[in-house]
Design an enzyme around this catalytic site. Structure first.
Site, short mmCIF file in Angstrom:
data_model
loop_
_atom_site.label_atom_id
_atom_site.label_comp_id
_atom_site.label_asym_id
_atom_site.label_seq_id
_atom_site.Cartn_x
_atom_site.Cartn_y
_atom_site.Cartn_z
N SER A 163 50.81 39.72 56.27
CA SER A 163 50.74 41.12 55.84
C SER A 163 49.41 41.72 56.31
O SER A 163 48.46 40.99 56.60
CB SER A 163 50.86 41.20 54.32
OG SER A 163 49.99 40.29 53.68
N HIS A 190 46.88 37.34 55.05
CA HIS A 190 46.83 38.78 54.75
C HIS A 190 45.56 39.31 55.42
O HIS A 190 44.46 38.91 55.06
CB HIS A 190 46.76 38.98 53.23
CG HIS A 190 46.61 40.41 52.79
ND1 HIS A 190 47.67 41.27 52.64
CD2 HIS A 190 45.51 41.14 52.45
CE1 HIS A 190 47.25 42.46 52.22
NE2 HIS A 190 45.94 42.41 52.10
N GLU A 202 46.54 44.89 55.56
CA GLU A 202 46.06 45.86 54.55
C GLU A 202 45.37 47.06 55.21
O GLU A 202 44.60 46.91 56.15
CB GLU A 202 45.07 45.14 53.62
CG GLU A 202 44.54 46.03 52.51
CD GLU A 202 43.71 45.26 51.50
OE1 GLU A 202 44.19 44.23 50.98
OE2 GLU A 202 42.58 45.70 51.23
N PHE A 253 29.58 44.51 52.48
CA PHE A 253 30.81 44.20 51.72
C PHE A 253 30.67 42.87 51.00
O PHE A 253 31.04 42.72 49.84
CB PHE A 253 31.98 44.00 52.68
CG PHE A 253 32.70 45.24 53.08
CD1 PHE A 253 32.37 46.48 52.55
CD2 PHE A 253 33.74 45.17 54.00
CE1 PHE A 253 33.04 47.61 52.93
CE2 PHE A 253 34.42 46.31 54.39
CZ PHE A 253 34.06 47.52 53.85
N ASP A 289 37.26 48.19 39.89
CA ASP A 289 35.89 48.29 39.37
C ASP A 289 35.67 49.73 38.94
O ASP A 289 36.11 50.65 39.62
CB ASP A 289 34.89 47.92 40.48
CG ASP A 289 35.04 46.46 40.87
OD1 ASP A 289 34.94 45.60 39.97
OD2 ASP A 289 35.28 46.18 42.06
#
Ligand code: FAD
Length: 281
Positions: free
Chosen positions: A12, A262, A14, A212, A105
């Site tokens: 998959s 993913h 994103e 990140f 968050d």
């Protein structure tokens, strides 16, 4: 890793929801480039506190209109039960049957946590209100979630989400395959039997990746950090090194029986497509 080997593999990709017409157009192009790889689904992230509610749905509907399977993410922190029910009804009315369910968050400066505190409550709510309508993915953290009290607690909290009714999980990205193997073994030892698909972050800009990673608690191993820092502004060397490391990681994961991959594409087809080709999938 034994029981994961029996499951069919799931791939998959994103995306994040664009906020301009050009961004949507570019996303359509990216999806078109990645679609021939035959992913099981594309997923679209959901902004903290519901900030992308409309845009996530729009991007998912555009993907579906183009003929692709697409799953929206939904996060619950800062929302009321009524708001979440409303969003989920909207998803159901639009024919969506697949979700990535998260706590999320709180956006900085937000005072109230809303009616949900953790993702297991969201999963239980979805199952309670919509029974089996949605296939529910949850997040997993092979290096453990940065806010967890300790690793054992985090595992037990992951178990709560599975017991609340999650069907499968996607991990935070990592660059050390052993942490994933260890995590999967721990889940199996707790009796959890669901696909835990590794999340893969291709390496584009080092400064962005470092930012990140600091925020989400994903470790960039020291040797990789030193190499990447050493490349300075040499984007070609960063790209080549990143492709090399991430392709090998994917190869190791799949060879050991990971139930798919993913990719965090950052709405770009290039790096993900190249890794895919090199894997010979
Ligand atoms: P939870 O599973 O609720 O865990 C959060 C923390 O609370 C952990 O430390 C856990 O140990 C602890 N905890 C959990 N349950 C309990 C409990 N019952 N009692 C006490 N402690 C508990 N963020 C977005 O905003 N939008 C997105 O679209 C998005 N997509 C993501 C996709 C993936 C695959 C991943 C891995 C992450 C994604 N995130 C997204 C980030 C995610 O929202 C954050 O990591 C967030 O901090 C935690 O969400 P969660 O669903 O994992 O939370």
């Amino acid at each position: 890793m034994q029981s994961q080997k029996k499951l069919p593999r799931t791939f998959s990709f994103e995306f994040f929801p664009p906020n301009t017409a050009e961004g949507l157009e570019k996303l359509a192009q990216t999806a078109k480039q990645l679609a021939p790889l035959n992913p099981k689904f594309f997923s679209v992230t959901y902004g903290a506190g519901g900030s992308t509610r409309e845009r996530t749905l729009r991007a998912v509907m555009d993907l579906r209109a183009a003929g692709y399977a697409a799953a929206p993410h939904i996060s619950c922190i800062g929302s009321s039960r009524d708001e979440i029910r409303d969003i989920l009804r909207g998803y159901r009315e639009n024919g969506i049957r697949h979700l990535v369910a998260l706590r999320g968050d709180l956006p900085s400066g937000t005072a109230t946590a809303g009616e949900f505190h953790y993702a297991n409550e969201l999963v239980a709510f979805i199952r309670g209100e919509f029974a089996d309508h949605f296939h529910i993915e949850v997040a997993a953290y092979p290096e453990y979630h940065p806010q967890a009290k300790n690793a054992q607690d985090d595992l037990l909290n992951f178990k709560r989400k599975v017991e609340a009714g999650a069907h499968s999980a996607i991990t935070q990205y990592f660059y050390n395959a052993d942490c994933y193997f260890h995590f999967v073994d721990e889940c199996e030892a707790m009796g959890l039997d669901l696909p835990i698909v590794p999340g893969i972050m291709p390496i584009g800009k080092f400064s962005q990746l470092a930012r990140f990673s600091d925020a989400c608690g994903a470790e960039i191993p020291r040797w990789m950090r030193r190499k990447l820092e050493g490349f300075g502004d040499d984007a070609d060397s960063i790209r080549e090194f990143g492709l090399d490391v991430v392709t090998r990681l994917c190869d190791d994961l799949l060879a050991a029986g990971a139930p798919g991959l993913h990719f965090y594409t950052m709405n770009q087809a290039g790096l993900t497509g190249t890794i895919w080709q090199r894997l010979g999938l």
